[in-house]
Motif scaffolding. Structure first.
Motif, PDB file in Angstrom:
ATOM      1  N   GLU A  85       0.699  -1.287   0.086  1.00 33.51           N
ATOM      2  CA  GLU A  85       0.006   0.128   0.060  1.00 33.51           C
ATOM      3  C   GLU A  85       0.728   1.176  -0.083  1.00 33.51           C
ATOM      4  OE1 GLU A  85      -3.504   2.137  -0.049  1.00 33.51           O
ATOM      5  OE2 GLU A  85      -3.119   0.002  -0.424  1.00 33.51           O
ATOM      6  N   ASN A  86       1.903   1.506   0.931  1.00 30.16           N
ATOM      7  CA  ASN A  86       2.868   2.521   0.612  1.00 30.16           C
ATOM      8  C   ASN A  86       3.685   2.584  -0.495  1.00 30.16           C
ATOM      9  OD1 ASN A  86       2.230   3.088   3.356  1.00 30.16           O
ATOM     10  ND2 ASN A  86       3.901   1.951   4.324  1.00 30.16           N
ATOM     11  N   THR A  87       3.780   1.596  -1.268  1.00 30.62           N
ATOM     12  CA  THR A  87       4.517   1.711  -2.592  1.00 30.62           C
ATOM     13  C   THR A  87       3.570   2.113  -3.389  1.00 30.62           C
ATOM     14  OG1 THR A  87       5.941  -0.239  -1.872  1.00 30.62           O
ATOM     15  CG2 THR A  87       5.631   0.370  -4.172  1.00 30.62           C
ATOM     16  N   ILE A  88       2.344   1.753  -3.500  1.00 31.68           N
ATOM     17  CA  ILE A  88       1.408   2.349  -4.477  1.00 31.68           C
ATOM     18  C   ILE A  88       1.039   3.792  -4.239  1.00 31.68           C
ATOM     19  CG2 ILE A  88      -1.137   2.065  -4.931  1.00 31.68           C
ATOM     20  CD1 ILE A  88      -0.841  -0.848  -4.591  1.00 31.68           C
ATOM     21  N   ARG A  89       0.884   4.186  -2.919  1.00 30.25           N
ATOM     22  CA  ARG A  89       0.668   5.678  -2.691  1.00 30.25           C
ATOM     23  C   ARG A  89       1.767   6.405  -2.709  1.00 30.25           C
ATOM     24  NH1 ARG A  89      -3.526   6.654   0.564  1.00 30.25           N
ATOM     25  NH2 ARG A  89      -2.454   8.201   1.550  1.00 30.25           N
ATOM     26  N   LYS A  90       3.134   6.018  -2.632  1.00 24.73           N
ATOM     27  CA  LYS A  90       4.149   6.753  -3.086  1.00 24.73           C
ATOM     28  C   LYS A  90       4.251   6.781  -4.534  1.00 24.73           C
ATOM     29  CE  LYS A  90       9.308   6.711  -2.502  1.00 24.73           C
ATOM     30  NZ  LYS A  90      10.449   5.756  -2.078  1.00 24.73           N
ATOM     31  N   GLU A  91       4.022   6.047  -5.251  1.00 19.83           N
ATOM     32  CA  GLU A  91       3.892   5.951  -6.711  1.00 19.83           C
ATOM     33  C   GLU A  91       2.858   7.126  -7.107  1.00 19.83           C
ATOM     34  OE1 GLU A  91       3.233   3.531 -10.753  1.00 19.83           O
ATOM     35  OE2 GLU A  91       3.808   2.446  -8.699  1.00 19.83           O
ATOM     36  N   ALA A  92       1.717   6.998  -6.641  1.00 16.98           N
ATOM     37  CA  ALA A  92       0.563   7.752  -6.733  1.00 16.98           C
ATOM     38  C   ALA A  92       0.960   9.535  -6.419  1.00 16.98           C
ATOM     39  CB  ALA A  92      -0.584   7.477  -6.039  1.00 16.98           C
ATOM     40  N   PRO A 103      -1.484  15.762  -3.753  1.00 20.13           N
ATOM     41  CA  PRO A 103      -1.834  14.463  -3.655  1.00 20.13           C
ATOM     42  C   PRO A 103      -2.692  14.196  -2.394  1.00 20.13           C
ATOM     43  CG  PRO A 103       0.413  14.601  -3.166  1.00 20.13           C
ATOM     44  CD  PRO A 103       0.053  16.152  -3.667  1.00 20.13           C
ATOM     45  N   THR A 104      -3.961  14.499  -2.334  1.00 23.01           N
ATOM     46  CA  THR A 104      -4.706  14.407  -1.428  1.00 23.01           C
ATOM     47  C   THR A 104      -5.670  12.993  -1.354  1.00 23.01           C
ATOM     48  OG1 THR A 104      -6.837  15.437  -2.793  1.00 23.01           O
ATOM     49  CG2 THR A 104      -5.760  16.867  -1.363  1.00 23.01           C
ATOM     50  N   GLU A 105      -6.060  12.601  -0.433  1.00 26.61           N
ATOM     51  CA  GLU A 105      -6.596  11.120  -0.355  1.00 26.61           C
ATOM     52  C   GLU A 105      -7.553  11.090  -1.685  1.00 26.61           C
ATOM     53  OE1 GLU A 105      -6.277   8.678   1.543  1.00 26.61           O
ATOM     54  OE2 GLU A 105      -4.588   9.714   2.512  1.00 26.61           O
ATOM     55  N   THR A 106      -8.634  12.125  -1.968  1.00 26.83           N
ATOM     56  CA  THR A 106      -9.589  11.842  -2.951  1.00 26.83           C
ATOM     57  C   THR A 106      -8.625  11.779  -4.394  1.00 26.83           C
ATOM     58  OG1 THR A 106     -10.961  13.283  -1.600  1.00 26.83           O
ATOM     59  CG2 THR A 106     -11.256  13.168  -4.088  1.00 26.83           C
ATOM     60  N   ALA A 107      -7.510  12.697  -4.460  1.00 30.62           N
ATOM     61  CA  ALA A 107      -6.553  12.561  -5.764  1.00 30.62           C
ATOM     62  C   ALA A 107      -5.877  11.145  -5.760  1.00 30.62           C
ATOM     63  CB  ALA A 107      -5.711  13.571  -5.754  1.00 30.62           C
ATOM     64  N   ILE A 108      -5.395  10.723  -4.708  1.00 28.74           N
ATOM     65  CA  ILE A 108      -4.952   9.454  -4.697  1.00 28.74           C
ATOM     66  C   ILE A 108      -5.836   8.136  -5.100  1.00 28.74           C
ATOM     67  CG2 ILE A 108      -3.879   7.518  -3.289  1.00 28.74           C
ATOM     68  CD1 ILE A 108      -2.340   9.838  -1.924  1.00 28.74           C
ATOM     69  N   ARG A 109      -7.306   8.307  -4.787  1.00 22.69           N
ATOM     70  CA  ARG A 109      -8.176   7.463  -4.759  1.00 22.69           C
ATOM     71  C   ARG A 109      -8.552   7.490  -6.527  1.00 22.69           C
ATOM     72  NH1 ARG A 109     -12.217   9.180  -1.981  1.00 22.69           N
ATOM     73  NH2 ARG A 109     -10.787   8.910   0.044  1.00 22.69           N
ATOM     74  N   GLN A 110      -8.399   8.781  -6.997  1.00 27.21           N
ATOM     75  CA  GLN A 110      -8.803   8.676  -8.373  1.00 27.21           C
ATOM     76  C   GLN A 110      -7.660   8.233  -9.152  1.00 27.21           C
ATOM     77  OE1 GLN A 110      -9.652  13.151  -8.817  1.00 27.21           O
ATOM     78  NE2 GLN A 110     -11.712  12.669  -8.118  1.00 27.21           N
ATOM     79  N   LYS A 116      -5.682   1.116 -12.674  1.00 27.43           N
ATOM     80  CA  LYS A 116      -6.129  -0.380 -12.176  1.00 27.43           C
ATOM     81  C   LYS A 116      -4.771  -1.395 -11.903  1.00 27.43           C
ATOM     82  CE  LYS A 116     -10.528  -0.350 -10.880  1.00 27.43           C
ATOM     83  NZ  LYS A 116     -10.821  -0.225  -9.838  1.00 27.43           N
ATOM     84  N   PRO A 117      -4.265  -1.745 -13.197  1.00 24.23           N
ATOM     85  CA  PRO A 117      -3.122  -2.803 -13.024  1.00 24.23           C
ATOM     86  C   PRO A 117      -2.054  -2.844 -12.000  1.00 24.23           C
ATOM     87  CG  PRO A 117      -3.258  -1.775 -15.344  1.00 24.23           C
ATOM     88  CD  PRO A 117      -4.171  -1.181 -14.462  1.00 24.23           C
ATOM     89  N   GLN A 118      -2.175  -1.669 -11.491  1.00 21.72           N
ATOM     90  CA  GLN A 118      -0.803  -1.476 -10.308  1.00 21.72           C
ATOM     91  C   GLN A 118      -1.463  -1.696  -8.982  1.00 21.72           C
ATOM     92  OE1 GLN A 118       0.021   2.496 -11.333  1.00 21.72           O
ATOM     93  NE2 GLN A 118       1.524   1.912 -12.864  1.00 21.72           N
TER      94      GLN A 118
END
Length: 119
Positions: A85-92, A103-110, A116-118
């Motif tokens: 999860e931290n890796t995905i969030r860091k990439e986002a 990079p707010t929570e909403t922007a990361i969710r979008q 999707k593949p990641q």
């Protein structure tokens, strides 16, 4: 995290934990039986103990193995999921930062929904 992903994650954690609990219980039982047999044949004081007491010691080893095995597996699984999860969030955060988006929570969710593949 969406409800279906959360449900799948909980099911996977339960599966990992229950499998490791079974393995830990079997390992604990083997250790308990082995130690009981060795103690019975090498220690006269232990030989005089009742069968119920020896069974209690084996059961204690079994339960201890079950609990420790399950807890260890769950902690390893949680650490792995946290790292993913931290890796995905860091990439986002990096990708959104390059685009000039905070990079707010909403922007990361979008971002996660668009990539999707990641996930």
């Amino acid at each position: 995290m969406s409800t279906s992903r959360l449900r799948e994650d909980v099911e996977q954690a339960y599966s990992v934990q229950s499998q490791s609990a079974i393995e830990g219980a079997l390992r604990g039982s083997a250790i308990g039986v082995g130690l009981t047999i060795i103690s019975h044949y090498t220690w006269p004081f232990f030989r005089r103990q009742t069968f119920q007491f020896k069974g209690f010691l084996v059961c204690t080893c079994t339960v201890f193995g079950l609990v420790i095995g399950a807890e260890k597996a769950l902690q390893e699984y949680e650490a792995m999921r946290r790292w993913e999860e931290n890796t995905i969030r860091k990439e986002a955060r990096l990708d959104l930062g390059r685009l000039g988006i905070i990079p707010t929570e909403t922007a990361i969710r979008q971002w996660r929904a668009n990539n999707k593949p990641q996930s």
